[in-house]
Write an enzyme that holds these catalytic residues in place. Structure first.
Site, PDB file in Angstrom:
ATOM      1  N   CYS A  40      -5.768  -2.708   2.551  1.00  0.00           N
ATOM      2  CA  CYS A  40      -5.684  -2.516   4.137  1.00  0.00           C
ATOM      3  C   CYS A  40      -6.719  -2.679   4.838  1.00  0.00           C
ATOM      4  O   CYS A  40      -7.115  -3.684   5.300  1.00  0.00           O
ATOM      5  CB  CYS A  40      -4.668  -1.430   4.220  1.00  0.00           C
ATOM      6  SG  CYS A  40      -4.238  -0.991   5.657  1.00  0.00           S
TER       7      CYS A  40
ATOM      8  N   GLU B  27       0.421  -1.105   0.170  1.00  0.00           N
ATOM      9  CA  GLU B  27      -0.263  -0.028   0.420  1.00  0.00           C
ATOM     10  C   GLU B  27       0.537   1.068  -0.321  1.00  0.00           C
ATOM     11  O   GLU B  27       1.711   0.831   0.890  1.00  0.00           O
ATOM     12  CB  GLU B  27      -0.956   0.131   1.404  1.00  0.00           C
ATOM     13  CG  GLU B  27      -1.858   1.265   0.948  1.00  0.00           C
ATOM     14  CD  GLU B  27      -2.899   1.520   2.385  1.00  0.00           C
ATOM     15  OE1 GLU B  27      -3.923   1.831   1.967  1.00  0.00           O
ATOM     16  OE2 GLU B  27      -2.027   0.356   3.643  1.00  0.00           O
TER      17      GLU B  27
ATOM     18  N   LYS C  86      -9.695   2.293  -2.356  1.00  0.00           N
ATOM     19  CA  LYS C  86      -9.800   1.527  -0.964  1.00  0.00           C
ATOM     20  C   LYS C  86     -11.362   1.960  -0.733  1.00  0.00           C
ATOM     21  O   LYS C  86     -11.437   2.753  -0.543  1.00  0.00           O
ATOM     22  CB  LYS C  86      -8.746   2.054  -0.487  1.00  0.00           C
ATOM     23  CG  LYS C  86      -8.722   2.102   1.607  1.00  0.00           C
ATOM     24  CD  LYS C  86      -7.687   2.631   1.782  1.00  0.00           C
ATOM     25  CE  LYS C  86      -7.609   1.587   3.577  1.00  0.00           C
ATOM     26  NZ  LYS C  86      -6.215   2.051   3.955  1.00  0.00           N
TER      27      LYS C  86
END
Length: 297
Positions: free
Chosen positions: A170, A44, A129
């Site tokens: 994440c 990331e 995301k």
């Protein structure tokens, strides 16, 4: 369809020099490919320090739709050096690359976005995301991605010669419904570029990966940046890890720069799902998962 492949997670050190980060990432991709990797994952925010102050400075346009580019499409990446590196490296090494994530700029909005490229360099998809990292643990960790970033609105699953891969980033790992949705769309491998910190990492990083793997009877892999040697920087947990469908740790590492390799056998997913058929045994008369994504970004 091939039933096995070699996966590599590039746990790279990330600094303040964007050009140097891209050179470093390219070198790790080349090394992984030389060691037989067919699918390579970057961490990331691999082109930038992980901070709200850095995201606007290091952001790039990614001029492709979330669904990727049709074959033969030419994309102007002249303003997108990080994406160009991913595309060029995929072609050079004849590998699939899950390009970690970078800050993406579209109009007046910023996203935390992963680009997925196939062996020919074609961009198969981009994942923005979905769940932003907003936490407040007094005395230990406070971070609000929503101060600068906008959440994405799509579930990302890509077709490859090895089967379907789900890609998320994440904090997305904490949400079982997203993993279930990717698997409902056919994913048998879930790939998470991520940067858990030294507060949440030792408690939840491995636990969540193993939970997502067992819940969905699939492979789960999470690729972190290496931990910074500068105590003033964001401190990533590291420990990039591959988990098998039974919840076993297939491969992992510590917090320094490293490449984690794992041989992925997709027949293990099929065998486990046949032997313990929980996906077929769900009580759809009592509960159900609905996928309610939107094309609006």
């Amino acid at each position: 369809m091939a039933s096995s492949f070699r996966l590599a997670l590039c746990q790279m050190s990330v600094g303040a020099d964007k050009a140097a980060n891209l050179v470093r990432a390219h070198g790790l991709i080349q090394k992984a490919a030389q060691n037989g990797a067919n699918v390579i994952v970057l961490p990331e925010i691999f082109n930038s320090p992980y901070s709200n102050a850095s995201f606007p400075v290091y952001a790039e346009p990614i001029p492709v739709p979330p669904s990727g580019c049709p074959e033969g499409t030419d994309v102007d990446l002249s303003a997108s050096p990080s994406v160009k590196m991913i595309v060029d490296a995929a072609k050079e090494t004849n590998t699939y690359i899950i390009g970690g994530s970078i800050p993406e700029r579209e109009g007046d909005r910023l996203y935390n976005t992963s680009v997925i490229a196939d062996r020919t360099g074609r961009i198969l998809a981009k994942h923005r995301k979905v769940h932003l990292f907003d936490i407040d643990i007094p005395g230990k960790m406070t971070f609000r991605e929503s101060d600068t970033l906008t959440p994405g609105n799509q579930i990302t699953v890509v077709d490859t010669e090895y089967g379907k891969f789900g890609v998320a980033i994440c904090y997305d790992l904490r949400f079982p419904e997203l993993a279930q949705s990717m698997c409902k769309k056919g994913a048998r491998v879930l790939l998470y570029p991520g940067a858990f910190n030294t507060t949440t990492g030792p408690r939840h990083w491995e636990l969540l990966q193993r939970g997502r793997a067992v819940d969905n009877q699939c492979y789960v892999a999470a690729c972190s940046p290496a931990r910074s040697t500068n105590p003033a920087d964001y401190q990533a947990w590291g420990h990039s890890t591959v988990v098998g469908p039974w919840g076993d740790i297939v491969a992992t590492t510590e917090h320094e720069e490293d490449i984690v390799y794992a041989n992925i056998d997709m027949t293990q997913v099929d065998q486990f799902r046949q032997q313990v058929p929980i996906l077929a045994q769900k009580r759809q008369d009592l509960y159900a998962l609905s996928i309610l994504e939107t094309t609006a970004q």
